[in-house]
Write an enzyme that holds these catalytic residues in place. Structure first.
Site, PDB file in Angstrom:
ATOM      1  CE  LYS A 204      30.076  67.454  39.115  1.00 58.64           C
ATOM      2  NZ  LYS A 204      30.353  66.105  39.603  1.00 58.64           N
ATOM      3  NE  ARG A 239      31.578  63.419  33.417  1.00 62.46           N
ATOM      4  CZ  ARG A 239      30.688  64.385  33.579  1.00 62.46           C
ATOM      5  NH1 ARG A 239      30.907  65.358  34.429  1.00 62.46           N
ATOM      6  NH2 ARG A 239      29.557  64.387  32.882  1.00 62.46           N
TER       7      ARG A 239
HETATM    8  C1  YH5 Z   1      31.282  63.053  38.156  1.00 58.34           C
HETATM    9  O1  YH5 Z   1      31.619  63.839  39.052  1.00 58.34           O
HETATM   10  N1  YH5 Z   1      29.306  64.324  37.165  1.00 58.34           N
HETATM   11  S1  YH5 Z   1      27.127  64.896  35.627  1.00 58.34           S
HETATM   12  C2  YH5 Z   1      26.425  70.332  37.975  1.00 58.34           C
HETATM   13  C3  YH5 Z   1      27.192  71.385  37.515  1.00 58.34           C
HETATM   14  C4  YH5 Z   1      28.239  71.167  36.633  1.00 58.34           C
HETATM   15  C5  YH5 Z   1      28.511  69.888  36.218  1.00 58.34           C
HETATM   16  C6  YH5 Z   1      26.910  73.653  37.008  1.00 58.34           C
HETATM   17  N2  YH5 Z   1      28.790  62.777  35.656  1.00 58.34           N
HETATM   18  C7  YH5 Z   1      30.186  63.296  37.276  1.00 58.34           C
HETATM   19  O2  YH5 Z   1      28.981  67.233  35.461  1.00 58.34           O
HETATM   20  N3  YH5 Z   1      30.562  61.191  36.169  1.00 58.34           N
HETATM   21  C8  YH5 Z   1      28.462  63.974  36.183  1.00 58.34           C
HETATM   22  O3  YH5 Z   1      26.887  72.629  37.963  1.00 58.34           O
HETATM   23  C9  YH5 Z   1      29.867  62.339  36.325  1.00 58.34           C
HETATM   24  N4  YH5 Z   1      31.948  61.873  37.961  1.00 58.34           N
HETATM   25  C10 YH5 Z   1      31.594  60.980  37.001  1.00 58.34           C
HETATM   26  N5  YH5 Z   1      32.311  59.853  36.892  1.00 58.34           N
HETATM   27  C11 YH5 Z   1      27.137  66.350  36.660  1.00 58.34           C
HETATM   28  C12 YH5 Z   1      28.027  67.445  36.188  1.00 58.34           C
HETATM   29  C13 YH5 Z   1      27.735  68.826  36.663  1.00 58.34           C
HETATM   30  C14 YH5 Z   1      26.698  69.052  37.543  1.00 58.34           C
END
Ligand code: YH5
Length: 260
Positions: A204, A239
């Site tokens: 993230k 996750r």
């Molecule tokens: C979460 O924290 N996050 S979707 C931006 C990024 C990288 C990854 C490159 N679903 C979560 O994974 N479900 C998502 O920058 C989730 N907890 C739970 N329970 C966003 C994501 C991401 C966004």
């Protein structure tokens, strides 16, 4: 928990088409790397993202869940906020609902109750389209805690028992870097609610920001550090995109936590 994004920008067949086979291969790979849960998501919840129409989300998610549930030996979670997607995904074999809206959409509480599978309730301030536009809190840790406790109560009032619930402070969802850091440092206060904690920090932007705007493909080591810190503060599930390296980190933490 291994992340399986089933959006058109992932698992393309070379053109603009989503490849079911490629998604299933990735799921198999994550199982081989030691994942205990596969989280299937068809709606991009990144900051600024538009919401996906119901039929499109169903078309993306349901065939993947059907195919991997039939051949994969671990639980499948569905990353969705829409009651109809929850219903059809559980019918297709999903065993966990992962809802970044914490069952706040109309009909979601009732769907989760009827389906009687476990649910992860995540904190988000605002909605994905606008959530990163100057989020403001008095005390982010206290406010996230109060929000999650209120959603637990809403679940119990609907007839969803506490034993079915997991909680998530929602890193990056309506939070500045300082908010995310305060939550990570004080994660114990959220774990103390007494329900299992799920944490999503992998790759993230908070990791990118700490590391001088490191691009997404260079965020693995930072993500591992954050995962270890979360586990030490009581997180039960992380996750992640990078399953094999995270499993090694988890095993080191678990071996140390097992010592008296
Ligand atoms: C979460 O924290 N996050 S979707 C931006 C990024 C990288 C990854 C490159 N679903 C979560 O994974 N479900 C998502 O920058 C989730 N907890 C739970 N329970 C966003 C994501 C991401 C966004």
């Amino acid at each position: 928990m291994g992340i399986l994004n089933v959006t058109p920008d992932s698992f393309s067949d070379g053109g603009t088409h989503f490849s079911l086979d490629k998604a299933v291969c990735r799921a198999r790979e994550m199982v081989a790397e030691g994942a205990d849960i596969i989280d299937v998501g068809g709606e991009s919840t990144r900051p600024g993202a538009q919401s996906v129409p119901l039929q499109q989300e169903l078309d993306r998610v349901v065939p993947v869940i059907e195919k991997i549930a039939a051949e994969i030996p671990i639980p499948i979670s569905v990353d969705t906020s829409k009651p109809q997607v929850m219903r059809e995904s559980v019918a297709a074999g999903a065993g966990l609902i992962n809802d970044v809206m914490a069952l706040r959409l109309p009909g979601a509480l009732q769907a989760a109750r009827d389906l009687s599978v476990p649910v992860c309730l995540m904190h988000m301030l605002g909605e994905p389209r606008f959530m990163q536009q100057q989020p403001v809190y008095g005390n982010v840790v206290a406010e996230v805690r109060v929000f999650l406790e209120e959603r637990v109560r809403a679940c119990e009032e609907t007839g969803i028992s506490r034993e079915k619930l997991l909680l998530d402070p929602g890193f990056g969802f309506g939070k500045s870097l300082d908010h995310n850091l305060a939550l990570l440092k004080n994660l114990r206060a959220i774990a103390d609610i007494g329900l299992p904690l799920l944490i999503g920090i992998s790759r993230k932007s908070m990791i990118g920001k700490i590391l001088d705007e490191r691009p997404v493909d260079g965020r693995l080591f930072g993500s591992l550090a954050a995962a270890v810190m979360a586990l030490e503060r009581g997180a039960a599930i992380v996750r992640v995109h990078d399953v094999a390296p995270t499993v090694d980190a988890i095993r080191v933490v678990a071996a140390t936590q097992a010592v008296k």
